[in-house]
Motif scaffolding. Structure first.
Motif, PDB file in Angstrom:
ATOM      1  N   CYS A  37      35.633  37.115  -1.620  1.00  0.00           N
ATOM      2  CA  CYS A  37      36.119  35.989  -0.718  1.00  0.00           C
ATOM      3  C   CYS A  37      35.141  35.209  -0.651  1.00  0.00           C
ATOM      4  N   HIS A  38      35.321  33.922  -1.237  1.00  0.00           N
ATOM      5  CA  HIS A  38      34.119  32.933  -1.295  1.00  0.00           C
ATOM      6  C   HIS A  38      34.971  31.479  -1.151  1.00  0.00           C
ATOM      7  N   LEU A  39      34.218  30.729  -0.720  1.00  0.00           N
ATOM      8  CA  LEU A  39      34.536  29.018  -0.795  1.00  0.00           C
ATOM      9  C   LEU A  39      33.845  28.334  -1.874  1.00  0.00           C
ATOM     10  N   GLU A  40      32.609  28.732  -2.238  1.00  0.00           N
ATOM     11  CA  GLU A  40      31.801  28.118  -3.167  1.00  0.00           C
ATOM     12  C   GLU A  40      32.352  27.798  -4.236  1.00  0.00           C
ATOM     13  N   PRO A  41      32.149  26.886  -5.019  1.00  0.00           N
ATOM     14  CA  PRO A  41      32.753  26.671  -6.252  1.00  0.00           C
ATOM     15  C   PRO A  41      32.213  27.721  -7.248  1.00  0.00           C
ATOM     16  N   ASP A  42      33.224  28.007  -8.323  1.00  0.00           N
ATOM     17  CA  ASP A  42      33.242  28.905  -9.107  1.00  0.00           C
ATOM     18  C   ASP A  42      33.794  28.552 -10.452  1.00  0.00           C
ATOM     19  N   GLN A  43      33.452  29.410 -11.438  1.00  0.00           N
ATOM     20  CA  GLN A  43      33.994  29.058 -13.020  1.00  0.00           C
ATOM     21  C   GLN A  43      35.474  29.130 -12.850  1.00  0.00           C
ATOM     22  N   ARG A  44      36.126  29.890 -12.180  1.00  0.00           N
ATOM     23  CA  ARG A  44      37.617  29.907 -12.315  1.00  0.00           C
ATOM     24  C   ARG A  44      38.397  28.969 -11.518  1.00  0.00           C
ATOM     25  N   TYR A  45      37.876  29.018 -10.384  1.00  0.00           N
ATOM     26  CA  TYR A  45      38.870  27.882  -9.587  1.00  0.00           C
ATOM     27  C   TYR A  45      38.043  26.458  -9.331  1.00  0.00           C
ATOM     28  N   GLY A  46      36.650  26.395  -9.648  1.00  0.00           N
ATOM     29  CA  GLY A  46      36.166  25.069  -9.643  1.00  0.00           C
ATOM     30  C   GLY A  46      35.831  24.674  -7.838  1.00  0.00           C
ATOM     31  N   TYR A  47      36.144  23.498  -7.561  1.00  0.00           N
ATOM     32  CA  TYR A  47      35.932  23.171  -6.096  1.00  0.00           C
ATOM     33  C   TYR A  47      37.226  23.489  -5.250  1.00  0.00           C
ATOM     34  N   ALA A  48      38.252  24.098  -5.817  1.00  0.00           N
ATOM     35  CA  ALA A  48      39.611  24.269  -5.196  1.00  0.00           C
ATOM     36  C   ALA A  48      39.449  24.599  -3.786  1.00  0.00           C
ATOM     37  N   TRP A  49      38.707  25.570  -3.351  1.00  0.00           N
ATOM     38  CA  TRP A  49      38.639  26.207  -2.187  1.00  0.00           C
ATOM     39  C   TRP A  49      38.213  25.118  -0.990  1.00  0.00           C
ATOM     40  N   ILE A  50      37.158  24.166  -1.582  1.00  0.00           N
ATOM     41  CA  ILE A  50      36.287  23.230  -0.798  1.00  0.00           C
ATOM     42  C   ILE A  50      37.292  22.029  -0.484  1.00  0.00           C
ATOM     43  N   HIS A  51      38.148  21.688  -1.741  1.00  0.00           N
ATOM     44  CA  HIS A  51      39.109  20.557  -1.609  1.00  0.00           C
ATOM     45  C   HIS A  51      40.252  21.198  -0.579  1.00  0.00           C
ATOM     46  N   ALA A  52      40.596  22.091  -0.586  1.00  0.00           N
ATOM     47  CA  ALA A  52      41.661  22.628   0.276  1.00  0.00           C
ATOM     48  C   ALA A  52      41.390  22.697   1.577  1.00  0.00           C
ATOM     49  N   THR A  53      39.965  22.941   1.962  1.00  0.00           N
ATOM     50  CA  THR A  53      39.468  22.788   3.286  1.00  0.00           C
ATOM     51  C   THR A  53      39.347  21.549   3.762  1.00  0.00           C
ATOM     52  N   ARG A  54      38.846  20.665   3.070  1.00  0.00           N
ATOM     53  CA  ARG A  54      38.966  19.316   3.400  1.00  0.00           C
ATOM     54  C   ARG A  54      40.212  18.549   3.738  1.00  0.00           C
ATOM     55  N   ARG A  55      41.188  19.114   2.747  1.00  0.00           N
ATOM     56  CA  ARG A  55      42.687  18.378   2.902  1.00  0.00           C
ATOM     57  C   ARG A  55      43.150  19.145   4.279  1.00  0.00           C
ATOM     58  N   ALA A  56      42.953  20.566   4.558  1.00  0.00           N
ATOM     59  CA  ALA A  56      43.413  21.040   5.861  1.00  0.00           C
ATOM     60  C   ALA A  56      42.975  20.179   6.703  1.00  0.00           C
ATOM     61  N   LEU A  57      41.462  19.811   7.020  1.00  0.00           N
ATOM     62  CA  LEU A  57      41.136  19.313   7.850  1.00  0.00           C
ATOM     63  C   LEU A  57      41.538  17.843   8.275  1.00  0.00           C
ATOM     64  N   CYS A  58      41.567  17.184   7.007  1.00  0.00           N
ATOM     65  CA  CYS A  58      41.946  15.590   7.011  1.00  0.00           C
ATOM     66  C   CYS A  58      43.409  15.357   7.203  1.00  0.00           C
ATOM     67  N   GLU A  59      44.279  16.023   6.771  1.00  0.00           N
ATOM     68  CA  GLU A  59      45.610  16.067   6.529  1.00  0.00           C
ATOM     69  C   GLU A  59      46.257  16.554   7.876  1.00  0.00           C
ATOM     70  N   SER A  60      45.564  17.159   8.880  1.00  0.00           N
ATOM     71  CA  SER A  60      46.248  17.641   9.872  1.00  0.00           C
ATOM     72  C   SER A  60      46.609  16.565  10.835  1.00  0.00           C
ATOM     73  N   SER A  61      47.544  17.054  11.925  1.00  0.00           N
ATOM     74  CA  SER A  61      47.718  15.821  12.878  1.00  0.00           C
ATOM     75  C   SER A  61      46.710  15.612  13.901  1.00  0.00           C
ATOM     76  N   VAL A  62      45.486  16.376  13.755  1.00  0.00           N
ATOM     77  CA  VAL A  62      44.326  16.176  14.570  1.00  0.00           C
ATOM     78  C   VAL A  62      44.051  14.777  14.228  1.00  0.00           C
ATOM     79  N   PRO A  63      43.205  13.918  15.405  1.00  0.00           N
ATOM     80  CA  PRO A  63      42.606  12.654  15.137  1.00  0.00           C
ATOM     81  C   PRO A  63      41.525  12.623  14.123  1.00  0.00           C
ATOM     82  N   GLN A  64      41.648  11.823  13.451  1.00  0.00           N
ATOM     83  CA  GLN A  64      40.692  11.986  12.223  1.00  0.00           C
ATOM     84  C   GLN A  64      39.304  11.810  12.442  1.00  0.00           C
TER      85      GLN A  64
END
Length: 72
Positions: A37-64
């Protein structure tokens, strides 16, 4: 994915808390390699977890203004 959807919903629910000091989200997975269980980039998923985290924060209805939401 499921992680993105979970985090986005969690952020939205948390930010609706009337008490500001209760508006915290903890993600216990930055570097839990032994548990698979990790969010750091890896060889299999690259930066996918980091990008998903940013998208979840920035695309929510919470004020930017609450987050640093720079474009990729």
């Amino acid at each position: 994915g499921a992680y993105y959807a979970w985090l986005r919903r969690t952020v939205e629910l948390t930010c609706r808390q009337p008490e500001e000091e209760k508006r915290l989200v903890f993600i216990n997975a930055w570097n839990e390699w032994a548990e698979g269980c990790h969010l750091e980039p890896d060889q299999r998923y690259g930066y996918a977890w980091i990008h998903a985290t940013r998208r979840a924060l920035c695309e929510s209805s919470v004020p930017q203004r609450s987050f640093a939401c720079a474009k990729e």
